[in-house]
Motif scaffolding. Structure first.
Motif, PDB file in Angstrom:
ATOM      1  N   LEU A 175       1.040  -1.288   0.073  1.00 42.19           N
ATOM      2  CA  LEU A 175      -0.003   0.062  -0.230  1.00 42.19           C
ATOM      3  C   LEU A 175       0.767   1.374   0.114  1.00 42.19           C
ATOM      4  O   LEU A 175       0.490   2.194  -0.582  1.00 42.19           O
ATOM      5  N   ARG A 176       1.960   1.315   0.768  1.00 43.58           N
ATOM      6  CA  ARG A 176       2.925   2.627   0.665  1.00 43.58           C
ATOM      7  C   ARG A 176       3.479   2.620  -0.558  1.00 43.58           C
ATOM      8  O   ARG A 176       3.549   3.651  -1.249  1.00 43.58           O
ATOM      9  N   GLN A 177       3.842   1.628  -1.451  1.00 43.34           N
ATOM     10  CA  GLN A 177       4.328   1.587  -2.687  1.00 43.34           C
ATOM     11  C   GLN A 177       3.328   2.422  -3.652  1.00 43.34           C
ATOM     12  O   GLN A 177       3.713   3.440  -4.493  1.00 43.34           O
ATOM     13  N   LEU A 178       1.881   1.979  -3.369  1.00 45.50           N
ATOM     14  CA  LEU A 178       0.691   2.355  -4.553  1.00 45.50           C
ATOM     15  C   LEU A 178       0.747   3.941  -3.950  1.00 45.50           C
ATOM     16  O   LEU A 178       0.235   4.813  -4.718  1.00 45.50           O
ATOM     17  N   GLY A 179       0.623   3.949  -2.627  1.00 49.74           N
ATOM     18  CA  GLY A 179       0.246   5.326  -2.136  1.00 49.74           C
ATOM     19  C   GLY A 179       1.202   6.356  -2.596  1.00 49.74           C
ATOM     20  O   GLY A 179       1.163   7.712  -3.084  1.00 49.74           O
ATOM     21  N   ASP A 180       2.590   6.023  -2.532  1.00 50.26           N
ATOM     22  CA  ASP A 180       3.639   6.933  -3.080  1.00 50.26           C
ATOM     23  C   ASP A 180       3.459   7.355  -4.630  1.00 50.26           C
ATOM     24  O   ASP A 180       3.800   8.411  -4.907  1.00 50.26           O
ATOM     25  N   LEU A 181       3.082   6.395  -5.323  1.00 56.02           N
ATOM     26  CA  LEU A 181       2.807   6.668  -6.842  1.00 56.02           C
ATOM     27  C   LEU A 181       1.638   7.628  -6.833  1.00 56.02           C
ATOM     28  O   LEU A 181       1.718   8.688  -7.681  1.00 56.02           O
ATOM     29  N   MET A 182       0.490   7.494  -6.058  1.00 56.11           N
ATOM     30  CA  MET A 182      -0.682   8.466  -6.090  1.00 56.11           C
ATOM     31  C   MET A 182      -0.126   9.865  -5.706  1.00 56.11           C
ATOM     32  O   MET A 182      -0.478  10.712  -6.161  1.00 56.11           O
ATOM     33  N   ASN A 183       0.558   9.905  -4.647  1.00 56.22           N
ATOM     34  CA  ASN A 183       1.107  11.130  -4.135  1.00 56.22           C
ATOM     35  C   ASN A 183       2.049  11.985  -5.104  1.00 56.22           C
ATOM     36  O   ASN A 183       1.819  13.121  -5.361  1.00 56.22           O
TER      37      ASN A 183
ATOM     38  N   LEU B 228      -6.146   6.341  -1.050  1.00 51.05           N
ATOM     39  CA  LEU B 228      -6.036   4.895  -0.945  1.00 51.05           C
ATOM     40  C   LEU B 228      -6.048   4.839   0.758  1.00 51.05           C
ATOM     41  O   LEU B 228      -4.894   5.125   1.383  1.00 51.05           O
ATOM     42  N   VAL B 229      -7.026   3.946   1.336  1.00 49.49           N
ATOM     43  CA  VAL B 229      -6.960   3.696   2.830  1.00 49.49           C
ATOM     44  C   VAL B 229      -7.259   2.212   3.216  1.00 49.49           C
ATOM     45  O   VAL B 229      -7.855   1.548   2.639  1.00 49.49           O
ATOM     46  N   PRO B 230      -6.447   1.633   4.142  1.00 50.54           N
ATOM     47  CA  PRO B 230      -6.769   0.369   4.648  1.00 50.54           C
ATOM     48  C   PRO B 230      -8.214   0.172   5.163  1.00 50.54           C
ATOM     49  O   PRO B 230      -8.834   1.020   5.437  1.00 50.54           O
ATOM     50  N   GLU B 231      -8.723  -1.058   4.823  1.00 49.07           N
ATOM     51  CA  GLU B 231     -10.026  -1.253   5.131  1.00 49.07           C
ATOM     52  C   GLU B 231     -10.164  -1.078   6.658  1.00 49.07           C
ATOM     53  O   GLU B 231     -11.579  -0.615   6.862  1.00 49.07           O
ATOM     54  N   ASP B 232      -9.525  -1.600   7.523  1.00 50.33           N
ATOM     55  CA  ASP B 232      -9.803  -1.351   8.846  1.00 50.33           C
ATOM     56  C   ASP B 232      -9.756   0.092   9.326  1.00 50.33           C
ATOM     57  O   ASP B 232     -10.167   0.418  10.333  1.00 50.33           O
ATOM     58  N   ASN B 233      -9.197   0.946   8.491  1.00 47.68           N
ATOM     59  CA  ASN B 233      -9.327   2.273   8.859  1.00 47.68           C
ATOM     60  C   ASN B 233     -10.501   3.297   8.170  1.00 47.68           C
ATOM     61  O   ASN B 233     -10.207   4.559   8.618  1.00 47.68           O
TER      62      ASN B 233
END
Length: 220
Positions: free
Chosen positions: A109-117, A163-168
């Protein structure tokens, strides 16, 4: 890009993704080498660069839609277009590489999030299609727990995707409501806020089903 690689030899590739990453990386290097006026080009300067008259330049590239500018930001626009395409390819590659099994979901998720940012920053700095409200909202979303947050659609206002984890998800939505929407729009009802910010699961894009007739073997 197609014209360049039609004339220039490429190495052999093992995957289509490898080819796209290599091609787009080379294009970004060429942009750095050849688009030298970072502050922008006048119409006359653009025409001179490609050996056209200003009239020919206008007819070929600017007549379909009205274009008005004193300086044309070729460098920043090219950087955005090629780097954004490269981010899309990398995003897809990360997803496909982890399709069978995800060993470390947070790292993924951090890799994908970095690309989004990175995409959001490029939309802001290179393509100028963001706006202060979007910048504030994506910043709030990251602080609320999103791994990545960017504008979606064409920009210039409109919507964001995070992009947010489901539990959050629930705490994320409530935090963004409190830190942004209730501050900006205190008269909105809960029903209105529910229409403004909501969760969805990632899914496949649109595609076409083709139904084939069944074929029975002889004697079956």
């Amino acid at each position: 890009m197609d014209a360049y690689f039609n004339k220039n030899k490429e190495p052999s590739y093992t995957t289509e993704t490898e080819q796209w990453i290599n091609r787009l990386t080379i294009m970004l290097e060429l942009v750095e080498q050849h688009i030298t006026k970072r502050e922008g080009y006048t119409k006359q300067e653009m025409a001179q660069e490609i050996d056209l008259t200003e009239t020919e330049l206008h007819e070929r590239f600017m007549s379909k839609f009205p274009v008005r500018a004193d300086l044309f930001q070729l460098y920043t626009r090219a950087v955005h277009v090629y780097s954004e395409a490269l981010r899309v390819v990398k995003f897809r590659d990360i997803c496909e590489s982890n399709r069978a099994e995800v060993v470390d979901s947070e790292s993924l998720l951090r890799q994908l999030g970095d690309l989004m940012n990175e995409s959001q920053y490029s939309c802001r700095d290179n393509f100028n299609c963001s706006c202060p409200e979007l910048e504030e909202l994506t910043t709030v979303c990251r602080k609320a727990g999103a791994f990545g947050s960017r504008l979606t659609g064409a920009g210039w206002g409109g919507c964001t995707v995070s992009l947010v984890p489901e539990d959050n998800v629930e705490s994320f939505i409530e935090t963004v409501k409190n830190e942004y929407f209730r501050q900006k729009f205190p008269d909105f009802t809960e029903e209105q806020l529910g229409d403004i910010i909501f969760s969805s699961r990632p899914s496949s894009g649109a595609f076409i089903y083709r139904k084939h007739a069944a074929v029975n073997p002889i004697g079956g």
